[in-house]
Design a protein around this motif. Structure first.
Motif, PDB file in Angstrom:
ATOM      1  N   SER A 193       0.709  -1.302   0.146  1.00 44.34           N
ATOM      2  CA  SER A 193      -0.035  -0.132  -0.020  1.00 44.34           C
ATOM      3  C   SER A 193       0.967   1.356   0.076  1.00 44.34           C
ATOM      4  O   SER A 193       0.525   2.311  -0.707  1.00 44.34           O
ATOM      5  N   SER A 227       1.169  11.985   1.918  1.00 47.88           N
ATOM      6  CA  SER A 227      -0.091  11.585   1.625  1.00 47.88           C
ATOM      7  C   SER A 227      -0.155  10.222   1.627  1.00 47.88           C
ATOM      8  O   SER A 227      -1.289   9.465   1.724  1.00 47.88           O
ATOM      9  N   GLY A 253       0.769   3.928  -2.821  1.00 48.17           N
ATOM     10  CA  GLY A 253       0.468   5.394  -2.527  1.00 48.17           C
ATOM     11  C   GLY A 253       1.595   6.484  -3.052  1.00 48.17           C
ATOM     12  O   GLY A 253       1.206   7.208  -3.555  1.00 48.17           O
ATOM     13  N   GLN A 267      -2.647   7.148   3.620  1.00 40.97           N
ATOM     14  CA  GLN A 267      -3.649   6.193   3.077  1.00 40.97           C
ATOM     15  C   GLN A 267      -3.309   4.931   3.392  1.00 40.97           C
ATOM     16  O   GLN A 267      -3.891   3.955   2.876  1.00 40.97           O
TER      17      GLN A 267
END
Length: 688
Positions: free
Chosen positions: A26, A137, A30, A141
């Motif tokens: 992940s 960011s 991202g 996430q």
């Protein structure tokens, strides 16, 4: 434009091992999305992770965004100037906001009018300015259900963060995230190289970490663990009990995997191997070893995180740890054997299955009765099925299963054999949970199939019967899994059972406990709905599945035979034409308001083409009958395919909606007869 490699690393306390892979992937995703949305090009991106770090390596990344020209449209010329040709306040305000005068504005002419236009040259931002925001960011996430705080910082993350490294080529990019300022310092192995090192260049990351006893690539660690445990197992004359999830979890616990072997007392082998394997794998993350016959050896392999100068000390420590756990399993087994499964049945009365559906004992009684009825239809032993159904849940109140829930079923088998129950009953007790997951083994004997089906049907009918159907992702009683297991057993074992019949029989077993009056049809529709995803996973086209579902055949084995026949039929040259013809016929019949019987009056067949088609339909019906009766749908469809030319000739030369009402009705009955012939297999009008 300069291109170089980028290294991003977050040094942390030990991350949750079962979440490491998803966190790593992940994080990389991202970063990828952030770079792409910023217009920064790269050739590859690689997630890297250990228990103490999340990292991403980006290859050949742009050093800055490309310069671009941004067109900013202003007001239309009509609005921008007054009647005297002077700029209006709207035009001046727009020009001022763009740092120009109205006179410096360009014009944009289209077929819809003319507007003021400013083309602004926008210089691309450097990576050093964009990267902190991209990383921040990506971190936000990450799938972190319960973030934590540490120290006096307001930062929140899955574990405390100690270091942050952002190195592009040989350049360190300044940033502060999660309360940590970026630097070149990289943590080494906690014991072998606690001092760590300073990263001079992004390209040195993996090599330098290896020199400091850290393999940062989780897949490489998994490969190392798999290779080493298999090597040691072969040296011991056995093989490792395969478990890919265990390999992944162990790889998330160590940064420098080293495999060692250890042993335990052979006396523990008197205990069934399943609880021994469970306690070694689940409690200790060990790799049990079996011989070629599947018998457990008194050895196990484990992975340590250090290269010890005296590995025997580590081996002895692990042998000391595992002994009391194996002793517990031995104690539970010996204690449980003193009491038969049958004597445990009264205890099931105090274990709730579901408030409205009663206890586990109530469920066992229903399973027993239903399994006996299903076994009778399968020409299997009714007595064995009823006995296995009665005892199949008794091990739930045994000491072993209470301690090791994963052994339910298999311990029931061992205890049944210890009690003197037949092999068929014992096997059915174990296998009634099968299949436990996608791709799992199916029950072997018809008796075991009967009990497995009865258990799944009881759950499905019971829960649907009180209105607690699965909604969205919520499926607390695993009804979707039960439905798929039921379908797999019936189809793959070729059991000639009628779903409507067995669902209705299961519902009868609940007496007046069920409040849903449409439970039989609801469960049937739910099972029909599971066929589609199951066949799609096998690569069957959706239109083929829909063509069969439209007929809702209630015998899963028959459903499967139709699926295979339609999939084969779809490959025929005549398939497209026949599908179109069936669709046309279906539309004609749907629009007709005449009450039809499907019976043809041959005296009213005046055209040669309709006479031929009627004769061919009658002939095909007769020739297909043996195939349809035996489920040879492919053979039947091949015969029906011969009707293509006659159907085409009929539509080319015969007017269905004739002026004579009797002739029209007769021709509609002919089409109805044709449609019904194909519908005996499936609705091929749905084929694309």
């Amino acid at each position: 434009m300069r291109k170089d490699n980028l290294l991003i690393e977050l040094g942390t306390e030990e991350l949750p091992p079962k979440a490491l892979k998803s966190l790593s992937e992940s994080f990389a995703e991202g970063i990828k999305q952030g770079l792409e949305s910023s217009g920064l090009k790269f050739t590859a991106i690689q997630p890297l992770a250990t228990p103490r770090r999340l990292a991403v390596k980006v290859s050949q990344l742009d050093a800055e965004q490309a310069d671009k020209v941004v067109e900013k449209r202003g007001p239309s010329v009509d609005v921008a100037f007054d009647d005297d040709g002077k700029p209006t306040k709207a035009a001046e305000g727009w020009a001022r906001s763009n740092g120009i005068t109205v006179e410096q504005a360009q014009r944009l002419k289209t077929d819809k009018g003319e507007w003021l236009l400013h083309k602004a040259d926008v210089k691309g931002e450097p990576l050093s300015k964009l990267l902190p925001g991209i990383v921040e960011s990506a971190l936000k996430q990450l799938p972190i259900p319960k973030p934590m705080r540490w120290g006096d910082s307001d930062a929140q993350f899955i574990r405390p963060v100690h270091t942050l490294t952002l190195v592009y080529g040989d350049q360190s990019i300044d940033a502060e995230l999660l309360g940590v300022r970026s630097a070149r310092h990289i943590l080494g192995h906690r014991f072998h190289a606690p001092q760590g090192f300073e990263l001079a260049h992004a390209d040195d990351y993996e090599e330098q970490l290896n020199a400091h006893y850290v393999n940062v690539d989780q897949q490489q660690r998994m490969d190392t663990i798999r290779r080493e445990v298999n090597r040691i197992a072969a040296e011991l004359g056995g093989k490792v009990v395969e478990d890919e999830a265990l390999i992944e979890e162990v790889s998330a616990l160590v940064e420098w995997p080293v495999a060692l072997q250890a042993s335990f007392d052979e006396a523990f082998l008197d205990v069934p191997k399943e609880p021994l394997i469970v306690t070694m794998k689940d409690d200790q993350r060990y790799f049990p070893v079996e011989d070629d016959q599947g018998r457990l050896l008194p050895r196990f392999i484990f992975i340590t995180n250090i290269e010890s100068k005296d590995p025997q000390q580590i081996v002895q420590g692990n042998e000391k740890v595992v002994r009391p756990r194996l002793a517990d399993a031995q104690f539970f087994f010996e204690t449980d054997k003193k009491q038969s499964l049958e004597s445990r049945l009264p205890k099931l009365a105090s274990v709730l299955f579901q408030k409205q559906l009663g206890s586990i004992q109530d469920k066992a009684d229903r399973i027993s009765a239903l399994a006996g009825q299903i076994a009778g239809q399968l020409n299997a032993s009714v007595d064995d099925a009823k006995r296995a159904g009665l005892l199949c849940k008794a091990d739930l109140v045994s000491e072993m299963v209470l301690e090791f829930p994963e052994t339910q079923g298999v311990m029931g088998k061992h205890y049944a054999l210890n009690d003197g129950e037949s092999e068929a009953v014992a096997e059915a007790i174990e296998q009634h949970y099968w299949p436990r997951f996608s791709g799992d083994n199916l029950p072997v004997s018809d008796v075991a199939c009967a009990v497995a089906l009865a258990d799944k049907l009881d759950t499905l009918v019971g829960i649907f019967g009180i209105g607690q159907t699965p909604k969205g992702d919520r499926d607390p009683f695993a009804l979707r899994r039960a439905a798929l297991g039921l379908i797999r057993i019936m189809v793959e074992k070729g059991l000639n059972l009628d779903l409507q019949d067995v669902i209705s029989t299961a519902a009868d077993g609940f007496s007046d406990r069920l409040s849903n009056k449409t439970v039989v049809s609801d469960v049937f529709e739910f099972l029909m709905g599971r066929f589609r995803p199951w066949y799609q996973d096998q690569g069957i086209d959706v239109d083929v599945i829909q063509a069969v579902i439209a007929r809702a055949p209630s015998r899963p084995a028959d459903f499967d035979a139709r699926i295979k026949a339609i999939a084969s039929f779809k490959q025929l040259d005549a398939a497209e034409s026949l599908a179109a013809a069936n669709k046309r016929v279906g539309n004609i019949l749907a629009k007709s308001e005449i009450e039809l019987t499907g019976v043809i009056n041959h005296d009213l067949l005046s055209e040669a083409q309709e006479q031929t088609l009627a004769a061919k339909i009658a002939q095909t019906e007769k020739s297909c009958e043996p195939d349809l009766a035996t489920g040879n749908y492919e053979g039947a469809l091949n015969r029906m395919a011969d009707l293509r030319d006659d159907i085409d000739a009929f539509f080319d030369n015969v007017m269905v909606n004739a002026d004579d009402e009797k002739v029209k009705t007769n021709r509609l009955n002919l089409l109805m007869q044709l449609r019904n012939l194909f519908l005996r297999v499936a609705d091929i009008s749905l084929l694309q």
